[in-house]
Design a protein around this motif. Structure first.
Motif, PDB file in Angstrom:
ATOM      1  N   PRO A  51     -16.224 -96.001   2.660  1.00  0.00           N
ATOM      2  CA  PRO A  51     -15.344 -97.043   2.115  1.00  0.00           C
ATOM      3  C   PRO A  51     -14.826 -97.942   3.236  1.00  0.00           C
ATOM      4  O   PRO A  51     -14.769 -97.525   4.396  1.00  0.00           O
ATOM      5  CB  PRO A  51     -14.202 -96.236   1.490  1.00  0.00           C
ATOM      6  CG  PRO A  51     -14.166 -94.963   2.261  1.00  0.00           C
ATOM      7  CD  PRO A  51     -15.596 -94.671   2.641  1.00  0.00           C
ATOM      8  N   PRO A  52     -14.448 -99.181   2.893  1.00  0.00           N
ATOM      9  CA  PRO A  52     -13.956-100.087   3.940  1.00  0.00           C
ATOM     10  C   PRO A  52     -12.589 -99.683   4.493  1.00  0.00           C
ATOM     11  O   PRO A  52     -12.243-100.013   5.615  1.00  0.00           O
ATOM     12  CB  PRO A  52     -13.887-101.442   3.238  1.00  0.00           C
ATOM     13  CG  PRO A  52     -13.810-101.124   1.785  1.00  0.00           C
ATOM     14  CD  PRO A  52     -14.532 -99.821   1.591  1.00  0.00           C
ATOM     15  N   GLY A  53     -11.818 -98.951   3.709  1.00  0.00           N
ATOM     16  CA  GLY A  53     -10.516 -98.457   4.146  1.00  0.00           C
ATOM     17  C   GLY A  53     -10.455 -96.956   3.968  1.00  0.00           C
ATOM     18  O   GLY A  53     -11.369 -96.345   3.405  1.00  0.00           O
ATOM     19  N   TYR A  54      -9.381 -96.363   4.438  1.00  0.00           N
ATOM     20  CA  TYR A  54      -9.233 -94.917   4.334  1.00  0.00           C
ATOM     21  C   TYR A  54      -8.512 -94.596   3.019  1.00  0.00           C
ATOM     22  O   TYR A  54      -7.315 -94.819   2.891  1.00  0.00           O
ATOM     23  CB  TYR A  54      -8.433 -94.378   5.526  1.00  0.00           C
ATOM     24  CG  TYR A  54      -8.716 -92.934   5.832  1.00  0.00           C
ATOM     25  CD1 TYR A  54      -8.156 -91.915   5.053  1.00  0.00           C
ATOM     26  CD2 TYR A  54      -9.528 -92.566   6.885  1.00  0.00           C
ATOM     27  CE1 TYR A  54      -8.408 -90.587   5.317  1.00  0.00           C
ATOM     28  CE2 TYR A  54      -9.786 -91.240   7.164  1.00  0.00           C
ATOM     29  CZ  TYR A  54      -9.223 -90.250   6.371  1.00  0.00           C
ATOM     30  OH  TYR A  54      -9.478 -88.933   6.641  1.00  0.00           O
ATOM     31  N   PRO A  55      -9.223 -94.028   2.033  1.00  0.00           N
ATOM     32  CA  PRO A  55      -8.615 -93.772   0.729  1.00  0.00           C
ATOM     33  C   PRO A  55      -7.715 -92.534   0.743  1.00  0.00           C
ATOM     34  O   PRO A  55      -7.769 -91.720   1.658  1.00  0.00           O
ATOM     35  CB  PRO A  55      -9.836 -93.536  -0.175  1.00  0.00           C
ATOM     36  CG  PRO A  55     -10.876 -93.004   0.744  1.00  0.00           C
ATOM     37  CD  PRO A  55     -10.637 -93.676   2.073  1.00  0.00           C
ATOM     38  N   SER A  89     -17.547 -98.499  13.425  1.00  0.00           N
ATOM     39  CA  SER A  89     -18.234 -97.592  12.487  1.00  0.00           C
ATOM     40  C   SER A  89     -18.178 -96.150  12.978  1.00  0.00           C
ATOM     41  O   SER A  89     -18.022 -95.214  12.182  1.00  0.00           O
ATOM     42  CB  SER A  89     -19.691 -98.022  12.298  1.00  0.00           C
ATOM     43  OG  SER A  89     -20.367 -98.089  13.557  1.00  0.00           O
ATOM     44  N   GLN A  92     -14.474 -94.849  12.629  1.00  0.00           N
ATOM     45  CA  GLN A  92     -14.194 -94.559  11.228  1.00  0.00           C
ATOM     46  C   GLN A  92     -14.795 -93.210  10.834  1.00  0.00           C
ATOM     47  O   GLN A  92     -14.120 -92.373  10.240  1.00  0.00           O
ATOM     48  CB  GLN A  92     -14.759 -95.667  10.336  1.00  0.00           C
ATOM     49  CG  GLN A  92     -14.505 -95.434   8.865  1.00  0.00           C
ATOM     50  CD  GLN A  92     -15.224 -96.414   7.979  1.00  0.00           C
ATOM     51  OE1 GLN A  92     -16.383 -96.745   8.218  1.00  0.00           O
ATOM     52  NE2 GLN A  92     -14.537 -96.875   6.947  1.00  0.00           N
ATOM     53  N   ASP A  95     -13.021 -90.162  12.313  1.00  0.00           N
ATOM     54  CA  ASP A  95     -11.749 -89.897  11.640  1.00  0.00           C
ATOM     55  C   ASP A  95     -11.903 -89.243  10.271  1.00  0.00           C
ATOM     56  O   ASP A  95     -10.937 -88.702   9.742  1.00  0.00           O
ATOM     57  CB  ASP A  95     -10.939 -91.186  11.497  1.00  0.00           C
ATOM     58  CG  ASP A  95     -10.373 -91.669  12.821  1.00  0.00           C
ATOM     59  OD1 ASP A  95     -10.409 -90.899  13.804  1.00  0.00           O
ATOM     60  OD2 ASP A  95      -9.897 -92.815  12.876  1.00  0.00           O
TER      61      ASP A  95
END
Length: 189
Positions: A51-55, A89, A92, A95
């Motif tokens: 995903p583009p953000g951390y859900p 990338s 992300q 993490d």
């Protein structure tokens, strides 16, 4: 009695179109494939739909990546150097796992112009230290501006192959030592 091979995850850290990291990772995996003490798996970040953000909850792709990290006994992170650091990338993806990195060795195969990616490695050492992973000392650095026009010719040289074997030896030593330590005494963070 022979020990089971260590599972080495070779992580391709760039997702850019036209990257060379996948070629360098396949070369490095080829260097490791002749060894009986390792079982090698390529983990290409470009194959995950993160995903583009951390859900608030992990997506199936995030969970799949964390599971790959969890199954590995050691890691070789293949990273380019972008603006004196490593790509977003890769950060992300790192993490998306936490406990899965603990008490496991990480080695670096870096590439870039002039510095051969060493600025990216310096940054990654800090990140992996925070994750309680052990960065091994030696690595493989590929200078994309070393005067050799062909990447495959550059990688076919004796120096890259020797550097790869030194890195693999260190990953195996640390991988075995830390695997035994985790089995005897579960890691506490």
């Amino acid at each position: 009695m022979t020990e089971a091979p260590l599972r080495l995850a070779v992580i391709i850290g760039s997702t850019r179109e036209g990257r060379v990291g996948d070629r360098i990772a396949r070369w490095f995996a080829g260097q490791a494939s002749g060894r009986t003490d390792l079982s090698v798996v390529l983990v290409d970040l470009a194959e995950f739909a993160f995903p583009p953000g951390y859900p608030a909850r992990a997506t199936p792709q995030m969970s799949a990546f964390a599971a790959e990290v969890g199954r590995a006994d050691a890691f070789a992170v293949v990273t380019p150097e972008y603006n004196h650091s490593f790509p977003a990338s890769l950060k992300q993806a790192i993490d998306f796992a936490y406990d899965e990195w603990h008490a496991k060795p990480v080695g670096y195969v870096s590439y870039g112009c002039r510095s051969a990616g060493q600025h990216a490695v310096d940054q990654l050492r800090t990140v992996f230290t925070a994750l309680h992973a052990v960065s091994v000392r030696d690595g493989v650095g590929v200078d994309l501006l070393d005067g050799c026009a062909d990447l495959d010719s550059r990688l076919a040289g004796d120096l890259p192959a020797r550097a790869a074997q030194v890195l693999l030896d260190q990953l195996c030593w640390w991988g075995r030592a830390l695997k035994a330590a985790r089995a005897a005494h579960p890691f506490v963070s």
